[in-house]
Design a protein around this motif. Sequence first.
Motif, PDB file in Angstrom:
ATOM      1  N   ARG A  66       7.168   5.442   3.613  1.00 48.39           N
ATOM      2  CA  ARG A  66       7.112   4.803   2.310  1.00 48.39           C
ATOM      3  C   ARG A  66       8.518   4.374   1.890  1.00 48.39           C
ATOM      4  NH1 ARG A  66       2.047   3.464   1.568  1.00 48.39           N
ATOM      5  NH2 ARG A  66       0.593   5.143   1.067  1.00 48.39           N
ATOM      6  N   VAL A  67       8.585   3.286   1.156  1.00 44.98           N
ATOM      7  CA  VAL A  67       9.872   2.837   0.628  1.00 44.98           C
ATOM      8  C   VAL A  67      10.342   3.841  -0.421  1.00 44.98           C
ATOM      9  CG1 VAL A  67      11.071   0.991  -0.607  1.00 44.98           C
ATOM     10  CG2 VAL A  67       9.281   0.435   1.067  1.00 44.98           C
ATOM     11  N   SER A  68      11.581   4.259  -0.302  1.00 49.67           N
ATOM     12  CA  SER A  68      12.125   5.214  -1.267  1.00 49.67           C
ATOM     13  C   SER A  68      12.308   4.552  -2.624  1.00 49.67           C
ATOM     14  CB  SER A  68      13.473   5.751  -0.780  1.00 49.67           C
ATOM     15  OG  SER A  68      13.334   6.441   0.436  1.00 49.67           O
ATOM     16  N   THR A  71       5.649   4.503   9.778  1.00 54.14           N
ATOM     17  CA  THR A  71       6.245   3.660   8.742  1.00 54.14           C
ATOM     18  C   THR A  71       6.360   4.458   7.453  1.00 54.14           C
ATOM     19  OG1 THR A  71       5.253   1.682   9.727  1.00 54.14           O
ATOM     20  CG2 THR A  71       6.049   1.506   7.463  1.00 54.14           C
ATOM     21  N   LYS A 103       0.157   4.948   5.672  1.00 54.01           N
ATOM     22  CA  LYS A 103       1.487   4.990   6.304  1.00 54.01           C
ATOM     23  C   LYS A 103       1.911   6.440   6.563  1.00 54.01           C
ATOM     24  CE  LYS A 103       3.259   0.459   5.011  1.00 54.01           C
ATOM     25  NZ  LYS A 103       2.011  -0.129   4.518  1.00 54.01           N
ATOM     26  N   ASN A 126       9.102  -0.144  -8.969  1.00 58.28           N
ATOM     27  CA  ASN A 126       8.850   1.284  -8.832  1.00 58.28           C
ATOM     28  C   ASN A 126       7.837   1.712  -9.880  1.00 58.28           C
ATOM     29  OD1 ASN A 126      10.272   4.324  -9.847  1.00 58.28           O
ATOM     30  ND2 ASN A 126       9.303   4.071  -7.864  1.00 58.28           N
ATOM     31  N   THR A 160      12.730  -5.227  -6.589  1.00 60.17           N
ATOM     32  CA  THR A 160      12.174  -3.907  -6.272  1.00 60.17           C
ATOM     33  C   THR A 160      11.385  -3.382  -7.454  1.00 60.17           C
ATOM     34  OG1 THR A 160      13.964  -3.345  -4.747  1.00 60.17           O
ATOM     35  CG2 THR A 160      12.722  -1.513  -5.683  1.00 60.17           C
ATOM     36  N   TYR A 169       5.603   5.152  -6.439  1.00 58.62           N
ATOM     37  CA  TYR A 169       5.325   4.141  -5.407  1.00 58.62           C
ATOM     38  C   TYR A 169       6.302   2.990  -5.595  1.00 58.62           C
ATOM     39  CZ  TYR A 169       3.083   0.508  -2.661  1.00 58.62           C
ATOM     40  OH  TYR A 169       2.833  -0.488  -1.757  1.00 58.62           O
ATOM     41  N   THR A 170       6.904   2.531  -4.487  1.00 69.03           N
ATOM     42  CA  THR A 170       7.939   1.512  -4.550  1.00 69.03           C
ATOM     43  C   THR A 170       7.646   0.386  -3.565  1.00 69.03           C
ATOM     44  OG1 THR A 170       9.594   3.162  -5.160  1.00 69.03           O
ATOM     45  CG2 THR A 170      10.416   1.081  -4.305  1.00 69.03           C
ATOM     46  N   GLU A 171       7.901  -0.841  -3.996  1.00 67.46           N
ATOM     47  CA  GLU A 171       7.853  -2.005  -3.116  1.00 67.46           C
ATOM     48  C   GLU A 171       9.142  -2.795  -3.269  1.00 67.46           C
ATOM     49  OE1 GLU A 171       3.520  -3.508  -2.058  1.00 67.46           O
ATOM     50  OE2 GLU A 171       4.052  -4.006  -4.113  1.00 67.46           O
ATOM     51  N   THR A 172       9.613  -3.347  -2.184  1.00 63.27           N
ATOM     52  CA  THR A 172      10.825  -4.151  -2.199  1.00 63.27           C
ATOM     53  C   THR A 172      10.517  -5.559  -1.710  1.00 63.27           C
ATOM     54  OG1 THR A 172      11.385  -3.433   0.045  1.00 63.27           O
ATOM     55  CG2 THR A 172      12.303  -2.150  -1.779  1.00 63.27           C
TER      56      THR A 172
END
Length: 808
Positions: free
Chosen positions: A337-339, A335, A308, A437, A435, A479-482
């Motif tokens: 990265r998710v903060s 795209t 990304k 992290n 979420t 690293y974060t995913e929502t």
Amino acid sequence: MRKASASILTVLLLAGLITGVDTISAEPAQAAPITRLVTGSTVAITSDNVRAITHPGNATTGIVSPASDPIAIAQAAALANVSGAAVIVSSSATDAAAVNTVVAQKNITGLTFIGSATDFPQSYRDAIDSRVTAKLAVLNNSPFERSKLLAPADTTAFVIAKSSNIPAMEAALSYSSATSSALLVMTGAEPANSIRDFLSPIADPKVTLAGDPGVSDQLDTDDTDHYGELLVDSATSTNSSYDNIVQLHVDGKGRAANSVSIAPGGDLASFALATLVGRADGSVTLPAGAASSITTNSPADYHLQLLKSELKSLTLVGTATTNAQLAAAAGPSATARVSAPAWTVTNTTLGTGTYTITFTARAGATKYSVLDWDNSVIATTTSTTITLPGTPDYMTLAAFGPSNTEIDRMYYRSNTYNAPADRGTVITGTIQNGTANLRILGEAGVPRKIVRTMFDPYAMLGDEPIPPQTVAITCTTSYTETGLDPEVQWTYEVVNLTLLTGSGCGATSGTPIAGTSLPVAAVSLPLTQDPWAQARIGVRGTEDLQQPRQGDASTQPFLPRPGQTLSDAARQRLAYEELHPEVAAAESSALRTSGAAETMGAAVPDAVAAAATGSQFVFSYQAYIPEAVVVGPGHSLDPFKPVIVYNGSNRAWWDVNNVHTKFDIRAYVGDTQIFPTKFMGETKRWHCGPNFFRQTTECSLVGTTTASLNELAVTGTISGSTTTINFTAHATNPLEPFAAAIDGQMKLTLTPRSWDLYGTHDRMPVHQFWWSPLYSEGTLAYTSEDFYKLYCLVPGVRACTAVVNVRL
């Protein structure tokens, strides 16, 4: 150059603990990627522009190939990637003027000519500038005959591809660039003994196959359509095929995982030139989609999607390619990265008998409390740090507002972190409101692959399991995913791609990190919401939009509640049974009389069933080869069937009781006893014909035997509330005394607060660890399938041992 070849075939490879200090790792700066288009109206002009990158100054030697022959251009590039020579693509076979211009510009004094027998005739070569004092003509209509002459005399590593299989040629070129292996190109029309004759005088040659090797269809295996791990399959490029190539670029050559050179898939000449750019600027070389659909799923697009916005640079090499194609290929880099969430744990450090977590402030919070499983308060603070006794494991961190009302909570997990030396393999994770992290406590500036697995503890038994999914390659330590389903457990595995810091993330040089084993860390994040007891919207896709659940936690004692992982629930149940032994005895009796006889697909030993007085658990350490067969090292000494082939396990990752598993070491753990069991799989050996491209289909089974169970061991102790179990394997190949054994040493530590797996294993074959309550289905705690490599059969290959740090 190699001048001759003679007789014996040796085929080897089917390529397909950190110390640290307690400091916060700095993140590499993120910036918009640098994109570059290297093109020309003809392949000759494109090569001129590539040469401006690879040789901005002088070049002592050059390699000339005809523009009309992509195979010759590929052979020139493979040789140049080893020798450092400049590649010149000539648009004319009669006029040497263009080549002489380059010779003068670069002050070249030696030239090699590669092409067919009619390319670059004597008159052409005589017309070359007089400053060129050394000329070598490798001109033959057979690409294989040219390959033999082009292989450097001291080379022992080779990669073979078929000239008509362009995806295989692309993979072979990228692999050759990553490993300095000599490229051998075959058409399939060569005599059966061609490779044997060529490799005969070479001591311990190592051969990698790109494409279908043509091992016999008559092998006595469950599935003879699988021949082992190849760089690509027989017709198309595959994303997973390039996983090992990327790692070899990054770790073996010190290239940057976030710098990529690409060419349109199917354009072999352009891809060959792209490998030259990759060597010059330290980038990974991957094929993109075809020129007409460059963003079509491909190894390049797959890699870019994982990177990304962390992409540092992208170069598109191709004749008549455009900036529009370059922009399209770079699309995934847009795209971001998710903060990280505004409220999260940012660091974990060790003290003397204590540990401290640091977190960001929660808006509106006036104090924070650490809660235990039963919501009892362990500690409270008004600051954004909190120190607790012991070492990190699990906690619930709750934020309270001015009226002492809880306004938010997050769940924290860490894998084993008992000493500063563990830090290089430590990851921590928090999950809240869908979420997750992750915080990676190891060195910054290291590219890592992140693999995510979903476990739905309430799914109906027998549902098709969901395989682990690679979700990112990252150079950051956060690293974060929502948008995660709050009703399931999420497990994250983080794997280093290199044992170097810096270069793998785009720095000009790499610094070795401590140790020689590839760090692998895993942590599981708990459910945060009660699942519905009735039918629910599925998370597996449209095929199960109304997937039923198997009950709720009140009727399933080992199923987790919000804030618990599967192993949390199991430990809590054990604690409950210690207080209520009559419940444990009743449940044990009910299990024995219910007809249940298996755990994880295997019969429970009678001694285990008879001794069960409470909750018992099974822990299984396994190793297996996913493929049906693999080509092994050595030569059979049969001149007609020189290739040695062994059986694999031919099993899926979830097939926990497959009888072809190489070994399975189990420990049945009760209140006061540990019952060990051991299983060793059968080894079969065939001798097969030498031609990799199906000119012969004859194989003969020459041996079937099983290695000794003494090569497997499980020992353990129960001391108070701590159980320690050591699993050890040194499983040899009983049909080849010189073959590498399958080695692994895993230590499992069970306490009331955590179950930890720590140890090392080799990266060939796949190693797994499972656990389960007695008479239940298994839960996968760890697998190396996403990073096992058959090239680790080769002695001396870097990073072929993994150090594993997993919290179940």
